[in-house]
Design a protein around this motif. Structure first.
Motif, PDB file in Angstrom:
ATOM      1  N   SER A  41     -12.541   4.442  -0.131  1.00  0.00           N
ATOM      2  CA  SER A  41     -13.125   4.043  -1.422  1.00  0.00           C
ATOM      3  C   SER A  41     -14.644   4.086  -1.426  1.00  0.00           C
ATOM      4  CB  SER A  41     -12.667   2.633  -1.792  1.00  0.00           C
ATOM      5  OG  SER A  41     -13.343   1.654  -1.017  1.00  0.00           O
TER       6      SER A  41
ATOM      7  N   THR B 174       0.210   3.057  -3.475  1.00  0.00           N
ATOM      8  CA  THR B 174      -0.990   3.874  -3.289  1.00  0.00           C
ATOM      9  C   THR B 174      -0.651   5.138  -2.507  1.00  0.00           C
ATOM     10  OG1 THR B 174      -1.787   3.067  -1.130  1.00  0.00           O
ATOM     11  CG2 THR B 174      -2.299   1.701  -3.058  1.00  0.00           C
TER      12      THR B 174
ATOM     13  N   MET C 243       0.826  -1.208   0.000  1.00  0.00           N
ATOM     14  CA  MET C 243       0.000   0.000   0.000  1.00  0.00           C
ATOM     15  C   MET C 243       0.866   1.266   0.000  1.00  0.00           C
ATOM     16  SD  MET C 243      -2.971  -1.245  -0.360  1.00  0.00           S
ATOM     17  CE  MET C 243      -4.041   0.174  -0.136  1.00  0.00           C
TER      18      MET C 243
ATOM     19  N   TRP D 231      -7.389   2.673   2.958  1.00  0.00           N
ATOM     20  CA  TRP D 231      -7.716   2.805   1.540  1.00  0.00           C
ATOM     21  C   TRP D 231      -9.151   2.370   1.258  1.00  0.00           C
ATOM     22  CZ3 TRP D 231      -8.538  -0.712  -2.605  1.00  0.00           C
ATOM     23  CH2 TRP D 231      -8.467  -0.134  -3.875  1.00  0.00           C
TER      24      TRP D 231
ATOM     25  N   SER E 179      -5.954   7.091  -6.730  1.00  0.00           N
ATOM     26  CA  SER E 179      -5.345   6.795  -5.432  1.00  0.00           C
ATOM     27  C   SER E 179      -4.249   5.736  -5.485  1.00  0.00           C
ATOM     28  CB  SER E 179      -6.418   6.355  -4.441  1.00  0.00           C
ATOM     29  OG  SER E 179      -6.997   5.125  -4.846  1.00  0.00           O
ATOM     30  N   THR E 180      -4.013   5.182  -6.681  1.00  0.00           N
ATOM     31  CA  THR E 180      -2.995   4.141  -6.812  1.00  0.00           C
ATOM     32  C   THR E 180      -2.172   4.376  -8.082  1.00  0.00           C
ATOM     33  OG1 THR E 180      -4.211   2.559  -8.212  1.00  0.00           O
ATOM     34  CG2 THR E 180      -4.668   2.491  -5.844  1.00  0.00           C
TER      35      THR E 180
ATOM     36  N   TYR F  88      -1.951   5.673   0.312  1.00  0.00           N
ATOM     37  CA  TYR F  88      -2.345   5.303   1.665  1.00  0.00           C
ATOM     38  C   TYR F  88      -1.306   4.387   2.307  1.00  0.00           C
ATOM     39  CZ  TYR F  88      -6.716   7.304   0.184  1.00  0.00           C
ATOM     40  OH  TYR F  88      -7.665   8.178  -0.283  1.00  0.00           O
TER      41      TYR F  88
END
Length: 100
Positions: A47, A35, A31, A43, A71-72, A37
């Motif tokens: 979402s 990402t 992560m 995460w 976010s990724t 996060y």
């Protein structure tokens, strides 16, 4: 090539026994690396999706895809799952089963 066949064997074995739980598959290391996060739970909470299984990642939903893209480092849920599996098995080449 030997590593890839071991990877495939382990992945096939896990598929037949069940899948790696998502919070374990998406480790904090993964992560943090891929990402915005630090951990899986953070995460998922952001979402606003009910993510329980790998199939939940493959849902064709525009807002879900946009969330993943923003976010990724991935363009889709399928791509993220594949990367997580590869990362997991690079850390644990024999999967959750220790060699005795």
């Amino acid at each position: 090539m030997k590593h890839k066949s071991l990877f495939k064997w382990t992945l096939d074995a896990l598929t037949s026994f069940g899948q790696v739980p998502l919070p374990i598959l998406f480790s904090n290391q993964f992560m943090k690396k891929y990402t915005a996060y630090n951990e899986w739970n953070e995460w998922v909470a952001q979402s606003n999706q009910n993510i329980i299984t790998i199939k939940d990642f493959e849902v064709e939903d525009e807002s879900w895809t946009q969330f993943i893209q923003h976010s990724t480092a991935f363009s889709s849920g399928k791509e993220m799952i594949e990367a997580a599996e590869e990362f997991y098995f690079s850390q644990r080449p024999y999967g959750p089963f220790p060699i005795i």
